[in-house]
Design a protein around this motif. Structure first.
Motif, PDB file in Angstrom:
ATOM      1  N   VAL A  22       2.587   2.355  -2.171  1.00 18.76           N
ATOM      2  CA  VAL A  22       2.437   3.020  -3.469  1.00 18.76           C
ATOM      3  C   VAL A  22       1.298   4.045  -3.467  1.00 18.76           C
ATOM      4  N   GLY A  23       0.381   3.910  -2.514  1.00 20.85           N
ATOM      5  CA  GLY A  23      -0.797   4.778  -2.543  1.00 20.85           C
ATOM      6  C   GLY A  23      -0.811   5.844  -1.469  1.00 20.85           C
ATOM      7  N   ILE A  24       0.365   6.101  -0.851  1.00 23.45           N
ATOM      8  CA  ILE A  24       0.389   7.048   0.268  1.00 23.45           C
ATOM      9  C   ILE A  24       1.288   8.241  -0.052  1.00 23.45           C
ATOM     10  N   ALA A  25       0.798   9.421   0.267  1.00 22.43           N
ATOM     11  CA  ALA A  25       1.628  10.618   0.140  1.00 22.43           C
ATOM     12  C   ALA A  25       1.568  11.386   1.459  1.00 22.43           C
ATOM     13  N   GLU A  26       2.574  12.204   1.665  1.00 24.74           N
ATOM     14  CA  GLU A  26       2.559  13.061   2.846  1.00 24.74           C
ATOM     15  C   GLU A  26       2.328  14.485   2.373  1.00 24.74           C
ATOM     16  N   SER A  27       1.253  15.100   2.838  1.00 28.81           N
ATOM     17  CA  SER A  27       0.977  16.447   2.339  1.00 28.81           C
ATOM     18  C   SER A  27       0.985  17.447   3.484  1.00 28.81           C
ATOM     19  N   GLY A  78       0.801  -1.224   0.000  1.00 31.34           N
ATOM     20  CA  GLY A  78       0.000   0.000   0.000  1.00 31.34           C
ATOM     21  C   GLY A  78       0.829   1.267   0.000  1.00 31.34           C
TER      22      GLY A  78
END
Lengths: 302, 321
Positions: free
Chosen positions: B316-321, B314
């Motif tokens: 691949v589907g995580i970003a930190e904003s 998973g």
């Protein structure tokens, strides 16, 4: 093709007909006893009806307030889903995410925090039903896995408060894999002999129940919470019968040996604290206020 | 229409009918020739169709009633199979098969769902159509613990629509049974190779699918929810299953891209159901390679790698904003 097409009712999300969130406004009608309650009274009573003890659904932040001593520190709050499947149903998942983020002020369906529970340092994760039904996608899985690892590093107890419809369909098999990911982390916590208290609230279903929610050293649930693997409608379709009253409610699970206790929300904190003390959770060191430090020096004198 | 063809194989079905008609007539060299010609056309149409299957067509192939079962693979690739039964707590669940076997002279444990495919209705009912109950998952774990105790590797075959969604499943704790397997398999100290060869139906599949290497057949599917269920919930119309199948990204190439699986096992043109012998032969190589590479690792390294493998799912589907 069949000649006669059977009209099937769509499977709706669980308990759609029971708006159980603490509503805004001055007065609230309790779905349990139909009494009119003053909202302030309800809030003071932790979202439990003062007349009939019906438990209203509460949000993740309110939940932390009911369990922690005072301030807490939130972690990993900036993690957000990138919509890895580029999923679209009747509208793009990306849009759903954007709207939900705006409405809830959160980036996904769980809050991870460290704080004190009755003087014990704990790592806690509380799920937020208002964020796409509290569903578990990659971010929820990642934050909870990190919470487990944080508990391991700090050698502190872990508490997870579940409130979720299950895995998040819009992230497909990646959501499914979060069950494996969190469970693998919990295996390490278990081997390290650190306490894990699972608190199940209304509703806890699907992939959340079938992974961390059922893996507590103790599993505690709020009264009358819907807890299960398959949704009641799916089961009704399978067996072609109406389900009995109370099926898949906390009391049913307690009766069948799946829970340790059904606990009123107003007693939850004290119950968890007693449990953690049995499991050798050490009280947090008392912060050294200047006065206390002075007193300690004094008492050292003969 | 012959029972073996799927709805999208209509052109093949038509030709098969022609073959059948010709075969009924007295044989002549000319007829024999035209039959052979028809078979060649069937093969080329099949190759064409299967080279560009849509996700929904893959769902149909993965669910094909003649799809090889765990026991079909055991018959062809393993020897000395000794089935073991029961969870020692409640019952024996026939939707999950477990047993000792030998693979390339090595003792291994085989576990796998069994849908009763290929059999008659009685067989399917006996296997509960592959819908396992809590006792199935508990039997599997009992077997897995034996493999750990005696240091034997595990091969897990995955093919189930879902865990059984019924009253007794809930009463006996289907959630707990699956959850406990997930936790214990993550830490099970023996090599585990998982083969998703049919339908990977959500938690019911995952409940015996934690391992060091995840192989997946070319036309198998692996999903968080069946397309019909997804369509019913999100579109409020289970007829939108074709769209749901696309949206869910449940095919082997998709899942390889997401890192959910490690390797795709090729199938005979036309799917594993058209040729069980060849399907088994095509699995043999990848399975042997997976077992030997995982078996070469020491326990600590293997368990750490297994942990990191699932820990990364998973990302691949995580970003930190």
């Amino acid at each position: 093709m069949a000649w006669f097409k059977k009209a099937r009712k769509p499977i709706a999300s669980s308990s759609p007909d029971k708006p159980s969130r603490v509503p805004e406004g001055l007065w609230v009608k309790c779905p349990g006893c139909s009494q009119i309650i003053y909202n302030k009274d309800l809030e003071r009573n932790l979202g439990v009806c003062p007349k009939c003890a019906h438990h209203f659904r509460i949000g993740a932040v309110e939940r932390l307030r009911t369990l922690l001593d005072g301030e807490w520190e939130e972690h990993f709050k900036d993690l957000t889903s990138t919509d890895p499947l580029e999923f679209t149903d009747t509208k793009p998942y990306r849009d759903r995410l954007r709207v939900t983020k705006k409405n809830t002020g959160m980036k996904d369906a769980v809050v991870v925090a460290t704080g004190r529970l009755d003087g014990l340092d704990v790592v806690i994760a509380a799920m937020e039903y208002a964020f796409i039904g509290g569903s578990m996608g990659v971010v929820v899985g990642e934050k909870i896995a990190r919470a487990v690892e944080m508990a391991l590093e700090r050698r502190e107890p872990l508490i997870i408060v579940s409130c979720s419809g299950g895995a998040r369909m819009m992230e497909g098999a990646l959501s499914l894999m979060q069950m494996a990911k969190v469970s693998a982390a919990l295996a390490r916590l278990d081997r390290a002999r650190l306490p894990f208290v699972s608190v199940l609230t209304d509703p806890t279903t699907g992939g959340v129940t079938a992974s961390f929610a059922m893996l507590g050293d103790v599993n505690l649930a709020e009264p009358k919470a819907l807890i299960g693997f398959a949704g009641p409608r799916v089961i009704e379709q399978t067996i072609r019968q109406k389900l009995p009253e109370g099926f898949q409610r906390s009391e049913f699970l307690l009766e069948h040996g799946m829970l340790d206790l059904v606990v009123d929300r107003r007693d939850m904190k004290a119950t968890i604290a007693r449990t953690l003390r049995f499991m050798r959770a050490e009280p947090a060191p008392v912060p050294e206020a200047p006065m206390a430090a002075a007193a300690a020096v004094d008492s050292d004198q003969p | 229409m012959p029972p073996d063809t799927l709805e999208f194989e209509e052109p093949i079905a038509v030709l098969l009918k022609e073959v059948e008609a010709l075969s009924m007539l007295p044989q002549t060299p000319e007829r024999q020739q035209s039959i052979e010609g028809l078979y060649r056309r069937i093969e080329s149409i099949r190759a064409d169709l299967y080279a560009r299957l849509t996700p929904w067509q893959r769902v149909l192939v993965a669910r094909h009633p003649q799809r090889p079962t765990v026991l079909d693979y055991v018959d062809r690739l393993f020897t000395d199979f000794t089935e073991i039964s029961g969870d020692r707590r409640f019952a024996d669940d026939h939707a999950i098969v477990a047993g000792f076997a030998r693979y390339k002279d090595e003792h291994v444990l085989v576990v796998g769902h069994h849908k009763g495919s290929g059999g008659d209705t009685k067989q399917k009912v006996y296997r509960n159509f592959g819908y396992a109950k809590p006792e199935g998952y508990r039997k599997a774990l009992r077997a897995l613990k034996l493999a750990e105790k005696f240091g034997r590797p595990v091969v897990a075959f995955i093919d189930t629509p879902a865990a059984y969604p019924g009253v007794e499943s809930e009463e006996r704790g289907i959630s707990e049974a699956i959850a406990y397997n997930l936790r214990e398999m993550a830490a099970l100290d023996t090599p585990i190779v998982v083969v998703v060869h049919g339908e990977g139906g959500s938690g019911g599949a995952l409940g015996i699918a934690i391992g060091d290497r995840i192989l997946m057949h070319e036309f198998a599917i692996y999903s968080v929810i069946p397309p019909e269920g997804c369509a019913a919930i999100l579109w409020r119309d289970s007829g939108r299953k074709v769209q749901a199948a696309e949206a869910l990204k449940l095919t082997a190439p998709d899942l390889l891209g997401f890192g959910v699986i490690d390797e795709i096992v090729p199938e005979p043109t036309g799917g594993a159901h058209t040729n069980h012998e060849l399907a088994a032969a095509l699995l043999d190589g990848p399975l042997q390679r997976a077992l030997s590479s995982v078996g070469a690792l020491d326990s600590v390294t293997r368990l750490e790698a297994r942990y990191q493998k699932f820990r990364a799912m998973g990302s691949v589907g995580i970003a930190e904003s």
